[in-house]
Design a protein around this motif. Sequence first.
Motif, PDB file in Angstrom:
ATOM      1  N   MET A   1       0.838  -1.154   0.000  1.00 37.47           N
ATOM      2  CA  MET A   1       0.000   0.000   0.000  1.00 37.47           C
ATOM      3  C   MET A   1       0.899   1.237   0.000  1.00 37.47           C
ATOM      4  O   MET A   1       1.830   1.339   0.769  1.00 37.47           O
ATOM      5  N   ASN A   2       0.593   2.162  -0.866  1.00 39.32           N
ATOM      6  CA  ASN A   2       1.378   3.379  -0.992  1.00 39.32           C
ATOM      7  C   ASN A   2       0.699   4.492  -0.220  1.00 39.32           C
ATOM      8  O   ASN A   2      -0.306   5.029  -0.635  1.00 39.32           O
ATOM      9  N   VAL A   3       1.272   4.833   0.918  1.00 40.96           N
ATOM     10  CA  VAL A   3       0.689   5.871   1.764  1.00 40.96           C
ATOM     11  C   VAL A   3       1.590   7.101   1.685  1.00 40.96           C
ATOM     12  O   VAL A   3       2.784   7.014   1.894  1.00 40.96           O
ATOM     13  N   SER A   4       0.990   8.216   1.361  1.00 48.59           N
ATOM     14  CA  SER A   4       1.727   9.470   1.262  1.00 48.59           C
ATOM     15  C   SER A   4       1.461  10.300   2.513  1.00 48.59           C
ATOM     16  O   SER A   4       0.311  10.579   2.844  1.00 48.59           O
ATOM     17  N   THR A   5       2.521  10.667   3.195  1.00 42.93           N
ATOM     18  CA  THR A   5       2.367  11.518   4.372  1.00 42.93           C
ATOM     19  C   THR A   5       3.098  12.815   4.140  1.00 42.93           C
ATOM     20  O   THR A   5       4.130  12.861   3.476  1.00 42.93           O
ATOM     21  N   LYS A   6       2.558  13.875   4.700  1.00 36.20           N
ATOM     22  CA  LYS A   6       3.203  15.174   4.577  1.00 36.20           C
ATOM     23  C   LYS A   6       4.188  15.334   5.723  1.00 36.20           C
ATOM     24  O   LYS A   6       3.828  15.242   6.884  1.00 36.20           O
ATOM     25  N   ALA A   7       5.418  15.571   5.357  1.00 39.14           N
ATOM     26  CA  ALA A   7       6.454  15.775   6.360  1.00 39.14           C
ATOM     27  C   ALA A   7       6.787  17.253   6.441  1.00 39.14           C
ATOM     28  O   ALA A   7       6.513  18.023   5.524  1.00 39.14           O
ATOM     29  N   ALA A   8       7.380  17.623   7.536  1.00 40.76           N
ATOM     30  CA  ALA A   8       7.823  19.004   7.686  1.00 40.76           C
ATOM     31  C   ALA A   8       8.937  19.271   6.681  1.00 40.76           C
ATOM     32  O   ALA A   8       9.722  18.377   6.363  1.00 40.76           O
ATOM     33  N   PRO A   9       9.010  20.507   6.165  1.00 36.33           N
ATOM     34  CA  PRO A   9      10.055  20.801   5.193  1.00 36.33           C
ATOM     35  C   PRO A   9      11.437  20.675   5.826  1.00 36.33           C
ATOM     36  O   PRO A   9      11.639  21.022   6.981  1.00 36.33           O
ATOM     37  N   ASP A  10      12.377  20.147   5.039  1.00 40.58           N
ATOM     38  CA  ASP A  10      13.739  20.012   5.554  1.00 40.58           C
ATOM     39  C   ASP A  10      14.446  21.367   5.498  1.00 40.58           C
ATOM     40  O   ASP A  10      13.876  22.370   5.097  1.00 40.58           O
ATOM     41  N   GLY A  11      15.705  21.386   5.893  1.00 38.20           N
ATOM     42  CA  GLY A  11      16.452  22.638   5.972  1.00 38.20           C
ATOM     43  C   GLY A  11      16.604  23.332   4.633  1.00 38.20           C
ATOM     44  O   GLY A  11      16.511  24.548   4.545  1.00 38.20           O
ATOM     45  N   THR A  13      14.615  23.096   1.944  1.00 38.37           N
ATOM     46  CA  THR A  13      13.323  23.641   1.524  1.00 38.37           C
ATOM     47  C   THR A  13      12.974  24.875   2.341  1.00 38.37           C
ATOM     48  O   THR A  13      12.490  25.872   1.799  1.00 38.37           O
ATOM     49  N   ARG A  14      13.234  24.824   3.619  1.00 38.96           N
ATOM     50  CA  ARG A  14      12.964  25.981   4.476  1.00 38.96           C
ATOM     51  C   ARG A  14      13.797  27.185   4.031  1.00 38.96           C
ATOM     52  O   ARG A  14      13.300  28.307   3.968  1.00 38.96           O
ATOM     53  N   GLY A  15      15.070  26.958   3.688  1.00 42.29           N
ATOM     54  CA  GLY A  15      15.929  28.038   3.204  1.00 42.29           C
ATOM     55  C   GLY A  15      15.417  28.640   1.907  1.00 42.29           C
ATOM     56  O   GLY A  15      15.444  29.861   1.725  1.00 42.29           O
ATOM     57  N   LEU A  16      14.933  27.791   1.014  1.00 47.54           N
ATOM     58  CA  LEU A  16      14.377  28.281  -0.240  1.00 47.54           C
ATOM     59  C   LEU A  16      13.111  29.101  -0.003  1.00 47.54           C
ATOM     60  O   LEU A  16      12.903  30.141  -0.626  1.00 47.54           O
ATOM     61  N   LEU A  17      12.268  28.632   0.908  1.00 41.79           N
ATOM     62  CA  LEU A  17      11.034  29.364   1.202  1.00 41.79           C
ATOM     63  C   LEU A  17      11.321  30.710   1.863  1.00 41.79           C
ATOM     64  O   LEU A  17      10.670  31.715   1.546  1.00 41.79           O
ATOM     65  N   ILE A  18      12.286  30.737   2.762  1.00 41.72           N
ATOM     66  CA  ILE A  18      12.646  32.005   3.408  1.00 41.72           C
ATOM     67  C   ILE A  18      13.221  32.973   2.384  1.00 41.72           C
ATOM     68  O   ILE A  18      12.869  34.158   2.364  1.00 41.72           O
ATOM     69  N   THR A  19      14.082  32.465   1.502  1.00 43.74           N
ATOM     70  CA  THR A  19      14.645  33.319   0.454  1.00 43.74           C
ATOM     71  C   THR A  19      13.549  33.840  -0.462  1.00 43.74           C
ATOM     72  O   THR A  19      13.549  35.023  -0.825  1.00 43.74           O
ATOM     73  N   TRP A  20      12.608  32.993  -0.819  1.00 43.89           N
ATOM     74  CA  TRP A  20      11.498  33.425  -1.671  1.00 43.89           C
ATOM     75  C   TRP A  20      10.695  34.520  -0.972  1.00 43.89           C
ATOM     76  O   TRP A  20      10.328  35.523  -1.596  1.00 43.89           O
TER      77      TRP A  20
END
Length: 103
Positions: A1-11, A13-20
């Motif tokens: 069974m393929n279960v997709s879970t949402k994880a917290a963004p890693d470092g 991704t967080r850096g990219l979002l802050i820069t954006w």
Amino acid sequence: MNVSTKAAPDGATRGLLITWAVLMGLTLITMASARLAGEARLEALPLWSAGLLLATTFFKAHRVLMVYLGLHASTPAWRGAFTGLTLFTLLLVGAGYLVAQAA
């Protein structure tokens, strides 16, 4: 069974979002400085507004080069070359603005 879970963004991704978010904030500041310059649409920007525009553009271009294009991981020569070319380009734009203001 393929279960997709949402994880917290890693470092990264967080850096990219802050820069954006910072880039979007600087874009809003630049837009506001152009709107505060006056009501005439065909009038040139005042010197302080053009200076603010060029300064924020340099910072934004530097962030895009370092974060999104990954130059932070390259050699100092590459970082210096791209930063220098960006600065040279903006100095040319600023010089063109000053020449147009003087004419």
